[in-house]
Design an enzyme around this catalytic site. Structure first.
Site, short mmCIF file in Angstrom:
data_model
loop_
_atom_site.label_atom_id
_atom_site.label_comp_id
_atom_site.label_asym_id
_atom_site.label_seq_id
_atom_site.Cartn_x
_atom_site.Cartn_y
_atom_site.Cartn_z
N CYS A 121 0.50 10.76 -1.22
CA CYS A 121 0.37 9.63 -0.30
C CYS A 121 0.91 9.95 1.08
CB CYS A 121 1.06 8.39 -0.87
SG CYS A 121 2.79 8.63 -1.27
N GLU A 134 2.87 -0.11 -1.51
CA GLU A 134 2.67 1.18 -0.83
C GLU A 134 1.25 1.65 -1.11
OE1 GLU A 134 1.73 4.70 -0.39
OE2 GLU A 134 3.19 5.23 -1.94
#
Length: 597
Positions: free
Chosen positions: A343, A306
């Protein structure tokens, strides 16, 4: 009369079965009763604690390999951590592997008990009664505000624990799979089994959740785990890991199943390429990911990666006036939570013409009024809107990107530069920033900022908004706000992202849907059913449905070595294919070929 007696017997049977199920439920529940345990908070959480303010806060210690831990909001020292060496990593993996031997034999009920014990510790003591402890530690080590810690650290972790407790076993139960005409005598099944020892290298922006999240999934799947937190939050990693290790110990299991390490990047390669690691989760930046993926490839270790994003929030022109303030408030939270170091934070707001000007007028005074600071100072606690950044290392690049955008036609309506806090001059702060009239060609529109910067971009139509949203190399999350169901569905369908919130922000994570992105935002998923299964070994099993009646046998014409003409073997083999996959006429021809007619 006979009918009445039959009905009485039926009712009595239902009552007996219900009573038995009730007893079994309470027996199972009793076996999963959480075990009380204590985890002492760090002394730095004491109201009397005052850390030494470092002159030049930095993770590096001159002439030493130690990690200097400090609070980015104030510059106060949190002490030093001795980083792990390759030998330490070998030892941690060996300990986790040894503990895993017994842990892999545990039942889902035993694993659930550990998670319930953690949830009791986290949700009843740390969240409801003492949530200040976890929030305080997270704020000290990452510089965020208490509200950001409550939502981004504690609530999400409690939800992951609760979801895994409630749904984890169903996700990992053996699953029946369909068969076909030729194999009707077989039963197909897929199972998910422990991998062994897995690892997670996680980022600093959510030091509690990012650390505990992989632990929850890994141990429930039956694995041991090595979790490597960022060196930027090495101080809190030990305390947060102890919450999970203590829960294992309280339930009678070896805490060695969970190993926490901190090390410099030069040593991390020893972990990511280690043959003793069966799976690796990486949360971080793209440049580091390239090195991690290359390292893991040496031992063929599967990865979930990720890598952040440049998430867009698309605001359609039909947002009702009555809903405007609600949407604007969500946009502020999405852009400035954790000082933008999120994020799935909103990095771009793409608005259609009618709503664009309204957003500029409404947001400008609000963003100018945002107050940076430390959430841990009792005198300023209620006046802090935006916390500190983890480091000032990227401030120069950020200022340059903003100036470049202004030179290209963007308007800077708030902030735009680093901020020296009058109370915390050694803290790392960037002024909450509003930049409007940003266009897709500007570098700032394509670069992940990870900073308290609100970018507003204009789109001429829904089609244009989707093109702008898809115009970067990233594809993690996205949001869309509006009224038209067809437009909302179109955006959700056509935007290139792994996750989309409709008329909301980031809610897919609050309900444990699979988390991950596409394009440059990485691959693989954690959270939810897919995430839990990803840290398991997927095994396909085929069994005889009626073993006493039907079993696979090789017909004489197909036995090796061939005893007859090859043409006869071919007729039988091709006949099997026709029988299995042809229409009715073809099936008849296939059967004739098999029988040699």
């Amino acid at each position: 009369m006979d009918q009445l007696q039959g009905l009485e017997l039926y009712v009595a049977g239902i009552v007996s079965i219900s009573a038995l199920l009730l007893v079994l439920y309470f027996v199972r529940t009793d076996l999963e009763v959480p075990v009380p345990y204590q985890v002492s908070p760090p002394e730095e959480c004491s109201p009397q604690w005052k850390g030494e303010i470092l002159e030049n806060p930095s993770l590096k210690v001159p002439n030493s390999s130690a990690i200097q831990c400090y609070c980015p909001a104030t510059g106060a020292s949190l002490g030093q951590v001795i980083p792990s060496t390759p030998t330490d990593i070998d030892g941690a993996i060996a300990q986790a592997r040894e503990a895993h031997i017994e842990w892999a034999k545990t039942t889902f009920s035993q694993r659930r008990r550990v998670l319930k014990t953690m949830l009791k510790c986290v949700a009843q003591r740390f969240v409801l009664e003492n949530q200040n402890t976890i929030a305080h530690v997270a704020c000290l080590d990452s510089g965020k505000t208490r509200i950001d810690a409550s939502f981004g650290e504690i609530l999400i972790t409690a939800e992951k624990l609760k979801w895994t407790i409630d749904h984890g076993e169903n996700a990992l139960k053996p699953e029946r799979r369909p068969t076909n005409f030729l194999m009707k005598y077989k039963v197909n099944e897929v199972t998910w089994e422990p991998l062994g020892v897995v690892a997670a290298c996680v980022s600093w922006n959510y030091p509690f959740h990012n650390l505990i999240g992989p632990i929850i999934s890994s141990i429930f799947a039956g694995n041991g785990i090595i979790v490597k937190g960022s060196e930027a939050t090495a101080w809190s990693s030990t305390y947060f890991t102890s919450i999970a290790k203590a829960a294992l110990h309280a339930c009678g299991h070896s805490p060695a199943l969970i190993q926490s390490i901190s090390c410099w990047p030069s040593v991390a390669d020893h972990l990511t390429s280690h043959p003793g690691i069966a799976h690796l989760t990486f949360i971080g930046s793209r440049p580091v990911a390239h090195a991690v993926c290359a390292s893991a490839a040496r031992s063929l270790t599967p990865l979930c990666v990720e890598l952040g994003g440049k998430d867009a929030a698309i605001i359609l022109d039909d947002v009702p006036d009555s809903d405007f303030r609600r949407v604007a408030s969500i946009l502020l939270r999405g852009a400035f939570q954790s000082a933008g170091q999120n994020c799935i934070g909103i990095e771009r707001v793409v608005a259609l013409p009618r709503v664009y000007a309204k957003l500029v007028d409404h947001l400008t005074p609000l963003i100018r009024a945002l107050r940076p600071g430390s959430a841990l100072d009792a005198g300023l606690d209620t006046l802090v809107d935006v916390g500190a950044s983890i480091s000032e290392a990227g401030f120069g690049r950020l200022e340059e990107l903003i100036q470049d955008a202004v030179a290209s036609g963007a308007r800077l309506l708030a902030g735009g530069s680093r901020y020296t806090h009058p109370e915390y001059p050694r803290g790392h702060y960037f002024t909450p920033t509003l930049l409007v009239d940003v266009t897709p060609s500007m570098r700032i529109a394509r670069t992940e900022l990870f900073a308290p910067v609100f970018l507003l971009m204009r789109a001429n139509s829904v089609t244009d908004a989707i093109a702008i949203a898809n115009g970067t190399e990233y594809g993690l999350g996205a949001s869309v706000f509006g009224k038209s169901t067809s437009d909302l569905d179109r955006v959700a369908r056509e935007v290139q992202a792994g996750m989309v919130s409709v008329n909301d922000f980031g809610v897919y994570y609050a309900v444990q849907l699979p988390f991950g992105g596409v394009k440059g935002s990485g691959y693989g998923r954690f959270a939810g059913e897919e995430g839990l299964r990803s840290v398991c070994s997927t095994k396909a099993i085929c069994r005889d449905r009626w073993p006493a009646l039907v079993k696979t046998a090789i017909p004489p014409p197909l036995e090796l070595p061939f005893k007859g003409a090859e043409q006869r073997a071919w007729e039988m083999a091709s006949g099997v294919v026709k029988l299995g996959y042809g229409d009715l006429r073809m099936k008849v021809r296939g059967l004739r070929g098999i029988l040699g007619i």
